[in-house]
Design a protein around this motif. Structure first.
Motif, PDB file in Angstrom:
ATOM      1  N   GLY A   1       0.891  -1.113   0.165  1.00 23.41           N
ATOM      2  CA  GLY A   1      -0.035   0.007  -0.060  1.00 23.41           C
ATOM      3  C   GLY A   1       0.723   1.266   0.004  1.00 23.41           C
TER       4      GLY A   1
ATOM      5  N   LYS B   1      -1.320   6.739   3.421  1.00 24.33           N
ATOM      6  CA  LYS B   1      -0.577   6.284   4.686  1.00 24.33           C
ATOM      7  C   LYS B   1       0.867   5.724   4.242  1.00 24.33           C
ATOM      8  CE  LYS B   1      -3.415   5.545   8.672  1.00 24.33           C
ATOM      9  NZ  LYS B   1      -4.237   4.590   9.336  1.00 24.33           N
TER      10      LYS B   1
ATOM     11  N   GLY C   1       1.695  -4.522  -8.012  1.00 23.92           N
ATOM     12  CA  GLY C   1       1.178  -6.024  -7.709  1.00 23.92           C
ATOM     13  C   GLY C   1      -0.218  -5.995  -6.655  1.00 23.92           C
ATOM     14  N   ASP C   2      -0.885  -7.018  -6.673  1.00 22.61           N
ATOM     15  CA  ASP C   2      -2.227  -7.224  -6.135  1.00 22.61           C
ATOM     16  C   ASP C   2      -2.087  -8.413  -5.019  1.00 22.61           C
ATOM     17  OD1 ASP C   2      -4.824  -7.908  -5.397  1.00 22.61           O
ATOM     18  OD2 ASP C   2      -5.327  -7.248  -7.456  1.00 22.61           O
TER      19      ASP C   2
ATOM     20  N   LEU D   1      -0.389  -2.116   4.733  1.00 22.55           N
ATOM     21  CA  LEU D   1      -1.288  -0.962   4.549  1.00 22.55           C
ATOM     22  C   LEU D   1      -2.187  -1.192   3.475  1.00 22.55           C
ATOM     23  CD1 LEU D   1       1.501   0.220   5.919  1.00 22.55           C
ATOM     24  CD2 LEU D   1      -0.230   2.194   6.078  1.00 22.55           C
ATOM     25  N   ALA D   2      -1.949  -2.236   2.574  1.00 20.02           N
ATOM     26  CA  ALA D   2      -2.569  -2.337   1.360  1.00 20.02           C
ATOM     27  C   ALA D   2      -4.174  -2.642   1.577  1.00 20.02           C
ATOM     28  CB  ALA D   2      -2.321  -3.318   0.303  1.00 20.02           C
TER      29      ALA D   2
ATOM     30  N   GLN E   1      -8.693  -1.976   0.477  1.00 13.78           N
ATOM     31  CA  GLN E   1      -9.661  -1.034  -0.003  1.00 13.78           C
ATOM     32  C   GLN E   1     -10.070  -0.236   1.284  1.00 13.78           C
ATOM     33  OE1 GLN E   1     -12.303   0.959  -0.622  1.00 13.78           O
ATOM     34  NE2 GLN E   1     -13.674  -0.462   0.050  1.00 13.78           N
TER      35      GLN E   1
ATOM     36  N   THR F   1      -9.870  -8.095  -0.955  1.00 19.32           N
ATOM     37  CA  THR F   1      -8.381  -7.348  -0.633  1.00 19.32           C
ATOM     38  C   THR F   1      -8.141  -7.271   0.935  1.00 19.32           C
ATOM     39  OG1 THR F   1      -8.780  -5.968  -2.724  1.00 19.32           O
ATOM     40  CG2 THR F   1      -7.484  -5.085  -0.837  1.00 19.32           C
TER      41      THR F   1
ATOM     42  N   THR G   1      -5.087  -2.180  10.561  1.00 19.39           N
ATOM     43  CA  THR G   1      -6.496  -2.397  10.193  1.00 19.39           C
ATOM     44  C   THR G   1      -7.295  -0.831  10.551  1.00 19.39           C
ATOM     45  OG1 THR G   1      -7.041  -3.163  12.431  1.00 19.39           O
ATOM     46  CG2 THR G   1      -6.658  -4.701  10.692  1.00 19.39           C
TER      47      THR G   1
ATOM     48  N   TYR H   1     -16.715  -2.587   4.859  1.00 22.24           N
ATOM     49  CA  TYR H   1     -15.536  -2.281   5.121  1.00 22.24           C
ATOM     50  C   TYR H   1     -15.068  -2.441   6.451  1.00 22.24           C
ATOM     51  CZ  TYR H   1     -11.566   0.732   6.671  1.00 22.24           C
ATOM     52  OH  TYR H   1     -10.244   1.202   7.048  1.00 22.24           O
TER      53      TYR H   1
ATOM     54  N   ALA I   1      -6.213   2.373  14.003  1.00 16.90           N
ATOM     55  CA  ALA I   1      -6.126   4.049  14.064  1.00 16.90           C
ATOM     56  C   ALA I   1      -7.323   4.582  13.408  1.00 16.90           C
ATOM     57  CB  ALA I   1      -5.047   4.551  13.399  1.00 16.90           C
TER      58      ALA I   1
ATOM     59  N   ARG J   1     -13.616  11.510   1.865  1.00 16.18           N
ATOM     60  CA  ARG J   1     -13.066  11.729   2.860  1.00 16.18           C
ATOM     61  C   ARG J   1     -13.178  12.962   3.197  1.00 16.18           C
ATOM     62  NH1 ARG J   1      -7.628   8.228   2.696  1.00 16.18           N
ATOM     63  NH2 ARG J   1      -8.506   6.204   3.149  1.00 16.18           N
TER      64      ARG J   1
HETATM   65  N1  LIG Z   1      -6.868   6.969   5.780  1.00  9.97           N
HETATM   66  C1  LIG Z   1      -7.530   6.803   6.873  1.00  9.97           C
HETATM   67  O1  LIG Z   1      -8.213   7.783   7.454  1.00  9.97           O
HETATM   68  C2  LIG Z   1      -7.614   5.550   7.553  1.00  9.97           C
HETATM   69  C3  LIG Z   1      -8.298   5.166   8.866  1.00  9.97           C
HETATM   70  C4  LIG Z   1      -8.222   4.137   9.378  1.00  9.97           C
HETATM   71  C5  LIG Z   1      -7.600   3.132   8.981  1.00  9.97           C
HETATM   72  N2  LIG Z   1      -6.978   3.189   7.663  1.00  9.97           N
HETATM   73  C6  LIG Z   1      -6.245   2.078   7.155  1.00  9.97           C
HETATM   74  O2  LIG Z   1      -4.791   2.462   6.915  1.00  9.97           O
HETATM   75  C7  LIG Z   1      -4.528   1.533   5.642  1.00  9.97           C
HETATM   76  C8  LIG Z   1      -3.959   2.625   4.570  1.00  9.97           C
HETATM   77  O3  LIG Z   1      -4.982   3.465   4.492  1.00  9.97           O
HETATM   78  P1  LIG Z   1      -4.883   4.730   3.271  1.00  9.97           P
HETATM   79  O4  LIG Z   1      -5.706   5.791   3.738  1.00  9.97           O
HETATM   80  O5  LIG Z   1      -3.394   4.974   2.820  1.00  9.97           O
HETATM   81  O6  LIG Z   1      -5.553   3.921   1.826  1.00  9.97           O
HETATM   82  P2  LIG Z   1      -5.436   4.381   0.524  1.00  9.97           P
HETATM   83  O7  LIG Z   1      -6.720   4.014  -0.281  1.00  9.97           O
HETATM   84  O8  LIG Z   1      -4.673   5.918   0.151  1.00  9.97           O
HETATM   85  O9  LIG Z   1      -4.259   3.441   0.085  1.00  9.97           O
HETATM   86  C9  LIG Z   1      -4.667   2.060  -0.173  1.00  9.97           C
HETATM   87  C10 LIG Z   1      -3.245   1.605  -0.652  1.00  9.97           C
HETATM   88  O10 LIG Z   1      -3.626   0.012  -0.868  1.00  9.97           O
HETATM   89  C11 LIG Z   1      -3.362  -0.406  -2.344  1.00  9.97           C
HETATM   90  N3  LIG Z   1      -3.965  -1.264  -2.642  1.00  9.97           N
HETATM   91  C12 LIG Z   1      -5.529  -1.511  -2.760  1.00  9.97           C
HETATM   92  N4  LIG Z   1      -6.157  -2.671  -3.131  1.00  9.97           N
HETATM   93  C13 LIG Z   1      -4.879  -3.356  -3.380  1.00  9.97           C
HETATM   94  C14 LIG Z   1      -4.659  -4.604  -3.907  1.00  9.97           C
HETATM   95  N5  LIG Z   1      -5.831  -5.695  -3.941  1.00  9.97           N
HETATM   96  N6  LIG Z   1      -3.534  -5.138  -4.009  1.00  9.97           N
HETATM   97  C15 LIG Z   1      -2.177  -4.341  -3.541  1.00  9.97           C
HETATM   98  N7  LIG Z   1      -2.419  -3.040  -3.079  1.00  9.97           N
HETATM   99  C16 LIG Z   1      -3.857  -2.783  -2.919  1.00  9.97           C
HETATM  100  C17 LIG Z   1      -3.328   0.997  -2.952  1.00  9.97           C
HETATM  101  O11 LIG Z   1      -2.753   0.886  -4.441  1.00  9.97           O
HETATM  102  C18 LIG Z   1      -2.926   1.844  -2.038  1.00  9.97           C
HETATM  103  O12 LIG Z   1      -1.665   1.762  -2.270  1.00  9.97           O
HETATM  104  C19 LIG Z   1      -5.609   0.778   5.153  1.00  9.97           C
HETATM  105  O13 LIG Z   1      -5.439  -0.503   5.690  1.00  9.97           O
HETATM  106  C20 LIG Z   1      -7.032   1.453   5.720  1.00  9.97           C
HETATM  107  O14 LIG Z   1      -8.062   0.786   5.934  1.00  9.97           O
HETATM  108  C21 LIG Z   1      -7.006   4.408   7.054  1.00  9.97           C
END
Ligand SMILES: NC(=O)c1ccc[n+]([C@@H]2O[C@H](COP(=O)([O-])OP(=O)(O)OC[C@H]3O[C@@H](n4cnc5c(N)ncnc54)[C@H](O)[C@@H]3O)[C@@H](O)[C@H]2O)c1
Length: 360
Positions: free
Chosen positions: A18, A23, A66-67, A89-90, A92, A108, A133, A159, A191, A204
């Protein structure tokens, strides 16, 4: 002065899933600044203004498209780069998108996490993994008091349920396969909503505000009185890094689940947040439109951070106003080249580290 991360990252190979996300890209900048060799694994960035792109990270880290749903590919990348530390961190990461496409959210967030852990099980270089998470992994009972790591998991929307399921998968892998000191030490990190430059996700609140302010249109808010925890992205990331550093030096003792929420003063209503953003942007207005969509949005949910404060020695360092100031500065980078944006991120990281260390 004691360094908050015990200097464990210098010279280490650290893999972030991710890394193209909000993040993950900030974490990559921070780890580069700490002297780590950073490998990233994720889908490509979505937007030319994403933090990953505007910091020029594709030139600074070893990124692999990659996925995480494809086990063999992820396993081959892990085997090739042999990281000692993995941050997963990857995901949805959006509630509304999970209503639109629950199956890909589950595949995912749940099977992706299982694939990452299964690959780690077969790659002995990995000594530490932090699985990220969300505060939404808790069964939301509408309590007025904060949720602790021992409270039940759950989730009404796909989610939240996927994040609870990801926690269960992590706990199962940890107990079944990583339960002695020879194996990797695994922890999960929960978090809440985070803010900061380079996040352009739809639905968001902070990016929605910046889009409206940039186009000089009123900000539309759905639930002005909804109380949410707001923290700058550096706050939970400092918790993930602190957790990984202690897992690395002291191993299994720090396995398990950890909450990284803001202090009480940073749990405020959407209305208070939007008013502070407008004040610091220097212009703008907002309107309330409660009927914008039909999906259910969960009410109050805040995290009890006593465990992280007492056992990790971690605590939030920024006031509510500092959180917003950092983020607004980071969004005002349109005229900067990627070197300058990267340097600005590093400057904020260093300011943040000084503040954190002064609280230790
Ligand atoms: N941003 C927030 O406010 C927040 C709050 C609580 C938890 N989180 C968690 O923190 C983590 C990061 O969140 P974020 O805000 O950076 O999200 P984001 O949507 O900005 O980034 C998600 C990342 O995951 C990757 N990704 C998605 N599906 C994928 C797949 N199938 N294979 C490989 N990579 C994949 C994307 O390419 C990207 O790099 C996540 O687990 C999210 O649930 C975020």
């Amino acid at each position: 002065m004691r360094h908050i991360f015990e200097n464990v990252f210098r010279g280490q190979t650290v893999l972030i899933t991710g890394d193209t996300g909000f993040k993950g890209s900030w974490l990559a900048v921070w780890l580069l600044n700490l002297g780590a060799n950073v490998v990233g694994y994720s889908l490509p960035p979505k937007n030319a203004k994403d933090n990953y792109v505007i910091c020029g990270l594709s030139r600074r880290i070893a990124h692999v498209n990659g996925d995480v749903r494809v086990f063999d590919h992820f396993h081959s990348v892990l085997s090739k780069h042999k990281p000692s530390i993995v941050f997963h961190l990857a995901a949805q990461a959006l509630v509304l998108d999970s209503y639109e496409d629950p199956l890909s959210t589950y595949s995912t967030n749940v099977m992706g996490t299982a694939n990452v852990l299964e690959a780690i099980r077969h790659v002995p270089s990995v000594k530490v993994a932090v699985i990220v998470t969300s505060d939404k992994c808790y069964e939301n009972k509408g309590w007025v008091f904060p949720y602790r790591e021992i409270d039940p998991l759950g989730g009404d929307d796909p989610y939240s349920a996927s994040k609870a399921a990801s926690e269960i998968v992590t706990c199962s892998y940890s107990r079944s396969f990583f339960n002695d000191c020879e194996k990797a030490s695994i922890a999960s990190a929960r978090a809440g909503n985070v803010i900061g430059g380079g996040d352009w996700a739809n639905n968001r609140i902070f990016p929605d505000c910046i889009r409206a302010l940039e186009s000089e249109t009123p900000i539309v808010i759905r639930n002005p009185e909804a109380v949410r925890p707001w923290q700058h992205v550096l706050e939970p990331l400092s918790g993930y890094l602190r957790l990984a550093s202690l897992l690395y030096t002291q191993r299994i003792e720090f396995s398990g689940a950890w909450n990284f929420g803001p202090s009480r003063q940073n749990v405020v209503t959407v209305k208070q947040l939007v008013e502070e953003i407008i004040k610091q942007w220097g212009a703008g207005s907002y309107v309330v439109n409660s009927s914008e969509d039909g999906y259910k949005e969960a009410g109050r949910l805040s995290l009890d951070i006593s465990k992280a404060v007492n056992k990790l020695g971690w605590k939030p360092a920024l006031s509510f106003v500092q959180n917003i100031q950092f983020a607004i500065e980071e969004y005002k980078t349109d005229t900067l080249c990627d070197e300058e944006v990267f340097d600005q991120r590093v400057e904020h990281i260093e300011q943040y580290t000084k503040l954190s260390e002064s609280l230790c």
